[in-house]
Design an enzyme around this catalytic site. Sequence first.
Site: not given
Length: 418
Positions: A28, A33, A35, A49, A142
């Site tokens: 990801g 950043g 992952v 992460k 979120d």
Amino acid sequence: MRPHVHIAPLGPGDPTELGGYELLGRIGQGGMGQVYLGESPGGEPAAVKVIKPSVVDSETRMRFAQEVEILKTIWGARIAALLDADPEAERPWLATEYVEGLDLSRHVAAHGPLPALLTAALGATLAEALATVHRQGLLHRDLKPANVLLGPNGPKVIDFGLAVFAESTVSLTAPHTVVGTPSCMPPEQANGERPLTPAVDVYALGAVLLFAASGHPPYRADNIHLLFHQVTDPAVAPDLSGAPDELVTLLTGMLAHRPQDRPDLAEVVRRCRALIEAQGLKVAQARRRLTAYTAAPTHILDDLLAVGPASGPHVRAEPGPLASSSPAGAAPEPSAGAGAGARARTDATPASDARAEAGPAGPDQDAAPARTAAPLSPGRASGGQRSGGSDRPSPRSSAQARITARRLREAYAASTPF
């Protein structure tokens, strides 16, 4: 049909080890950043992460440290567990439980919307998970389809990077800056109101369930400013087209413009149960059907890490950014700030790890959840050990990790047109 494994090989600038976790590939990416799929010294998979060096500053470290502290306090069967972290490292990182499954965004993009029964099961499951978070004095803030992973043991919620303490007026964001995902954001959050209440997560859950059942969010627009206008204008009703009739009343209430007009999470669970029971099933049966419908028929991670002949899985390595997919024909969800001059921010999301096509058990069949790798001991979640310290194991290069990395490189080379 064989699973599509969304893992890209490490690039020249990627670390190969962090805090004792050997990094095997990318799973990801976000604005803040990257992952990675990591492997602990004992062989447990983890989503690691890492904040990009280009954005590491005092504010980023503070936000990251806040995320780690929040993750330490959260527990629950539907929450991806924190395993370890070091926000003070040169490259701040955290490791969470690896959930072997597509996120809801990618699942709907690949297989279409969920049936009403399975959407109700998802709603009851996620509402119960969020209620657990709220009882710990937190708000997610979120929740969106990309933050719901459909694992072999059922859905799990990830990415608490924007989570805040309920009723808190403290914020690490600049004044008049709104952080979140507009397509799933309630009007009061989009307007920058504080304090926020648990009703923000009820609205976001309504947006997630609408997406699960119809394939689209409540509001859609060509640019972020128009999207914010639609979200915050009480005269613009959410688009419920495509939602099953039996879900419309519930979704209308959850997506109400005023927080006080939305049901609480206990009422959401009750109404989802009523929808399920009206079809002659118990809620536990519907949850098993949801897991069977979204789970992979094989264990991708086991295949990747297997030591044996070269008859391994057909891996589709995808070069470049691996942000969560949007539904076919739709633009990726922006995470942004509201109004003119607002800042866009996207935290790295442990994105849709690997997941196959829907298994042989469909929505009309019961199936027991598949097994999954257990997380590491909760004792590792203290974050007290620092990379580079004397207590850390030295970097490893296990036979399994080398084989996994080789397979990823080979698959990447085979899919690259040169």
